[in-house]
Design a protein around this motif. Structure first.
Motif, PDB file in Angstrom:
ATOM      1  N   LEU A  57       2.879   0.757   1.961  1.00 23.53           N
ATOM      2  CA  LEU A  57       2.882   0.723   0.710  1.00 23.53           C
ATOM      3  C   LEU A  57       1.826   1.823  -0.166  1.00 23.53           C
ATOM      4  O   LEU A  57       0.648   1.736   0.365  1.00 23.53           O
ATOM      5  CB  LEU A  57       2.650  -0.585   0.110  1.00 23.53           C
ATOM      6  CG  LEU A  57       3.686  -1.518   0.513  1.00 23.53           C
ATOM      7  CD1 LEU A  57       3.145  -3.018  -0.107  1.00 23.53           C
ATOM      8  CD2 LEU A  57       5.296  -1.284   0.157  1.00 23.53           C
ATOM      9  N   SER A  58       2.375   2.479  -1.128  1.00 24.89           N
ATOM     10  CA  SER A  58       1.390   3.617  -1.662  1.00 24.89           C
ATOM     11  C   SER A  58       1.569   3.526  -3.148  1.00 24.89           C
ATOM     12  O   SER A  58       2.626   3.008  -3.636  1.00 24.89           O
ATOM     13  CB  SER A  58       1.950   4.933  -1.191  1.00 24.89           C
ATOM     14  OG  SER A  58       1.768   4.951   0.423  1.00 24.89           O
ATOM     15  N   ARG A  59       0.822   4.330  -3.975  1.00 25.39           N
ATOM     16  CA  ARG A  59       0.922   4.668  -5.051  1.00 25.39           C
ATOM     17  C   ARG A  59       2.043   5.770  -5.139  1.00 25.39           C
ATOM     18  O   ARG A  59       2.278   6.349  -4.254  1.00 25.39           O
ATOM     19  CB  ARG A  59      -0.231   5.122  -5.680  1.00 25.39           C
ATOM     20  CG  ARG A  59      -1.259   4.156  -5.911  1.00 25.39           C
ATOM     21  CD  ARG A  59      -2.469   4.552  -6.907  1.00 25.39           C
ATOM     22  NE  ARG A  59      -3.441   3.289  -6.864  1.00 25.39           N
ATOM     23  CZ  ARG A  59      -4.412   3.453  -6.435  1.00 25.39           C
ATOM     24  NH1 ARG A  59      -5.112   4.440  -5.742  1.00 25.39           N
ATOM     25  NH2 ARG A  59      -5.538   2.498  -6.613  1.00 25.39           N
ATOM     26  N   ALA A  60       2.643   6.150  -6.443  1.00 24.24           N
ATOM     27  CA  ALA A  60       3.556   7.008  -6.602  1.00 24.24           C
ATOM     28  C   ALA A  60       3.263   8.370  -6.104  1.00 24.24           C
ATOM     29  O   ALA A  60       4.076   9.304  -5.732  1.00 24.24           O
ATOM     30  CB  ALA A  60       4.337   6.967  -7.792  1.00 24.24           C
ATOM     31  N   ASP A  61       1.899   8.633  -6.165  1.00 26.01           N
ATOM     32  CA  ASP A  61       1.172   9.888  -5.828  1.00 26.01           C
ATOM     33  C   ASP A  61       0.931  10.233  -4.431  1.00 26.01           C
ATOM     34  O   ASP A  61       0.559  11.079  -3.958  1.00 26.01           O
ATOM     35  CB  ASP A  61       0.015  10.185  -6.762  1.00 26.01           C
ATOM     36  CG  ASP A  61      -1.145   9.267  -6.326  1.00 26.01           C
ATOM     37  OD1 ASP A  61      -1.028   8.449  -5.548  1.00 26.01           O
ATOM     38  OD2 ASP A  61      -2.174   9.545  -6.887  1.00 26.01           O
ATOM     39  N   GLY A  62       1.424   8.944  -3.809  1.00 29.79           N
ATOM     40  CA  GLY A  62       1.016   9.149  -2.241  1.00 29.79           C
ATOM     41  C   GLY A  62      -0.072   8.555  -1.636  1.00 29.79           C
ATOM     42  O   GLY A  62      -0.348   8.487  -0.483  1.00 29.79           O
ATOM     43  N   THR A  63      -0.964   8.145  -2.747  1.00 28.51           N
ATOM     44  CA  THR A  63      -2.435   7.426  -2.212  1.00 28.51           C
ATOM     45  C   THR A  63      -2.064   6.089  -1.675  1.00 28.51           C
ATOM     46  O   THR A  63      -1.102   5.149  -2.190  1.00 28.51           O
ATOM     47  CB  THR A  63      -3.039   7.057  -3.318  1.00 28.51           C
ATOM     48  OG1 THR A  63      -3.408   8.258  -4.213  1.00 28.51           O
ATOM     49  CG2 THR A  63      -4.530   6.461  -3.076  1.00 28.51           C
ATOM     50  N   PRO A  64      -2.234   5.844  -0.275  1.00 28.70           N
ATOM     51  CA  PRO A  64      -2.234   4.758   0.438  1.00 28.70           C
ATOM     52  C   PRO A  64      -2.652   3.576  -0.058  1.00 28.70           C
ATOM     53  O   PRO A  64      -3.851   3.674  -0.570  1.00 28.70           O
ATOM     54  CB  PRO A  64      -2.569   4.809   1.743  1.00 28.70           C
ATOM     55  CG  PRO A  64      -2.928   6.209   1.853  1.00 28.70           C
ATOM     56  CD  PRO A  64      -3.087   6.958   0.382  1.00 28.70           C
ATOM     57  N   LEU A  65      -1.979   2.295  -0.069  1.00 25.24           N
ATOM     58  CA  LEU A  65      -2.395   0.995  -0.790  1.00 25.24           C
ATOM     59  C   LEU A  65      -2.385   0.034   0.510  1.00 25.24           C
ATOM     60  O   LEU A  65      -3.519  -0.641   0.587  1.00 25.24           O
ATOM     61  CB  LEU A  65      -1.544   0.629  -1.642  1.00 25.24           C
ATOM     62  CG  LEU A  65      -1.508   1.420  -3.105  1.00 25.24           C
ATOM     63  CD1 LEU A  65      -0.364   0.716  -4.059  1.00 25.24           C
ATOM     64  CD2 LEU A  65      -2.777   1.194  -3.882  1.00 25.24           C
ATOM     65  N   ALA A  66      -1.630   0.092   1.288  1.00 26.56           N
ATOM     66  CA  ALA A  66      -1.347  -1.156   2.464  1.00 26.56           C
ATOM     67  C   ALA A  66      -0.264  -0.618   3.389  1.00 26.56           C
ATOM     68  O   ALA A  66       0.529  -0.095   2.932  1.00 26.56           O
ATOM     69  CB  ALA A  66      -0.938  -2.463   1.628  1.00 26.56           C
ATOM     70  N   ARG A  67      -0.530  -1.004   4.780  1.00 25.57           N
ATOM     71  CA  ARG A  67       0.271  -1.212   5.775  1.00 25.57           C
ATOM     72  C   ARG A  67       0.778  -2.852   6.258  1.00 25.57           C
ATOM     73  O   ARG A  67      -0.349  -3.406   6.479  1.00 25.57           O
ATOM     74  CB  ARG A  67      -0.056  -0.341   6.810  1.00 25.57           C
ATOM     75  CG  ARG A  67      -0.096   1.123   6.514  1.00 25.57           C
ATOM     76  CD  ARG A  67      -0.973   1.879   7.859  1.00 25.57           C
ATOM     77  NE  ARG A  67      -0.870   3.289   7.850  1.00 25.57           N
ATOM     78  CZ  ARG A  67       0.182   4.049   7.964  1.00 25.57           C
ATOM     79  NH1 ARG A  67       1.326   3.662   7.596  1.00 25.57           N
ATOM     80  NH2 ARG A  67       0.162   5.080   7.768  1.00 25.57           N
ATOM     81  N   PHE A  68       1.901  -2.923   6.461  1.00 24.30           N
ATOM     82  CA  PHE A  68       2.134  -4.169   6.993  1.00 24.30           C
ATOM     83  C   PHE A  68       3.063  -4.022   8.268  1.00 24.30           C
ATOM     84  O   PHE A  68       4.191  -3.306   8.270  1.00 24.30           O
ATOM     85  CB  PHE A  68       3.045  -5.156   5.997  1.00 24.30           C
ATOM     86  CG  PHE A  68       2.164  -5.627   4.720  1.00 24.30           C
ATOM     87  CD1 PHE A  68       1.259  -6.782   4.802  1.00 24.30           C
ATOM     88  CD2 PHE A  68       2.230  -4.599   3.532  1.00 24.30           C
ATOM     89  CE1 PHE A  68       0.597  -7.004   3.791  1.00 24.30           C
ATOM     90  CE2 PHE A  68       1.234  -4.885   2.620  1.00 24.30           C
ATOM     91  CZ  PHE A  68       0.662  -6.117   2.550  1.00 24.30           C
ATOM     92  N   SER A  69       2.459  -4.809   9.396  1.00 23.01           N
ATOM     93  CA  SER A  69       3.424  -4.790  10.611  1.00 23.01           C
ATOM     94  C   SER A  69       4.586  -5.903  10.064  1.00 23.01           C
ATOM     95  O   SER A  69       4.145  -6.981   9.872  1.00 23.01           O
ATOM     96  CB  SER A  69       2.425  -5.607  11.627  1.00 23.01           C
ATOM     97  OG  SER A  69       3.155  -5.722  12.858  1.00 23.01           O
ATOM     98  N   ILE A  70       5.732  -5.502  10.319  1.00 25.41           N
ATOM     99  CA  ILE A  70       6.985  -6.409   9.854  1.00 25.41           C
ATOM    100  C   ILE A  70       8.057  -6.686  10.807  1.00 25.41           C
ATOM    101  O   ILE A  70       8.061  -5.977  11.834  1.00 25.41           O
ATOM    102  CB  ILE A  70       7.640  -5.666   8.715  1.00 25.41           C
ATOM    103  CG1 ILE A  70       8.058  -4.374   9.152  1.00 25.41           C
ATOM    104  CG2 ILE A  70       6.750  -5.544   7.234  1.00 25.41           C
ATOM    105  CD1 ILE A  70       8.972  -3.715   7.998  1.00 25.41           C
TER     106      ILE A  70
END
Length: 186
Positions: A57-70
């Motif tokens: 998950l990122s902001r629209a500009d590509g700034t990372p917000l979160a990663r989830f093992s799914i």
């Protein structure tokens, strides 16, 4: 007849004066063009490192917000079962529901023992809506709020704590790069 004055170096050679004049005029053109909106520097959005068992998950500009093992729920049976009857889930984990085509969906918490946040994404991976802290064992319908192709379930209230919301984009290999808001790196 040459340029005279301090700005162009009154005592400098003709060649130097012309180069300075060209530099000044060039800078004025860039400033004027930028102010008038004629020059818009291209901003490259970085491709995202993706994996089938990872929701990025990122902001629209590509700034990372979160990663989830799914875990991926791609079949009708997997989507129907979801996270039912689980007593816990690690903070960095979740389940990604993938539909073959965009559609309006509804979820419920029947036989789900843990509170969940539900993030609903369109076919390009843009967040359509977010339902925070769905109550365990509640049969109330939770609508997607529009046509979606992906739904990410994570632990309840985690989206708010991580700053997920309007403008959040999902990157995952199931989203074709040609239509992805933030494509995966090849």
């Amino acid at each position: 007849m040459g340029f005279r004055g301090a700005a162009f170096g009154g005592g400098a050679s003709a060649g130097l004066r012309l180069r300075r004049a060209a530099l000044v005029l060039g800078l004025l053109g860039v400033v004027a063009g930028g102010v008038c909106g004629q020059i818009s520097p291209a901003r490259a959005v970085p491709a995202v490192a993706c994996a089938p068992d990872l929701a990025v998950l990122s902001r629209a500009d590509g700034t990372p917000l979160a990663r989830f093992s799914i875990e991926v729920a791609q079949t009708e049976a997997d989507r129907a079962r979801g996270l039912m009857e689980r007593s816990s889930m690690p903070a960095g984990a979740g389940m990604l529901f993938i539909y073959p085509t965009p559609r309006t969906v509804q979820f419920w918490m029947h036989d789900t023992l843990i509170p969940l946040d539900m993030l609903f994404f369109d076919a390009a991976g843009r967040l359509v809506s977010l339902h925070s802290d769905a109550r365990p064992m509640d049969d109330t319908a939770i609508p997607s709020g529009g046509a979606v192709r992906f739904v990410l379930e994570i632990n309840g209230n985690l989206a708010k704590r991580m700053g997920l919301g309007t403008g959040t984009v999902l990157s995952h290999p199931a989203i074709p790069n040609a239509q992805a808001a933030l494509p995966c790196a090849d």
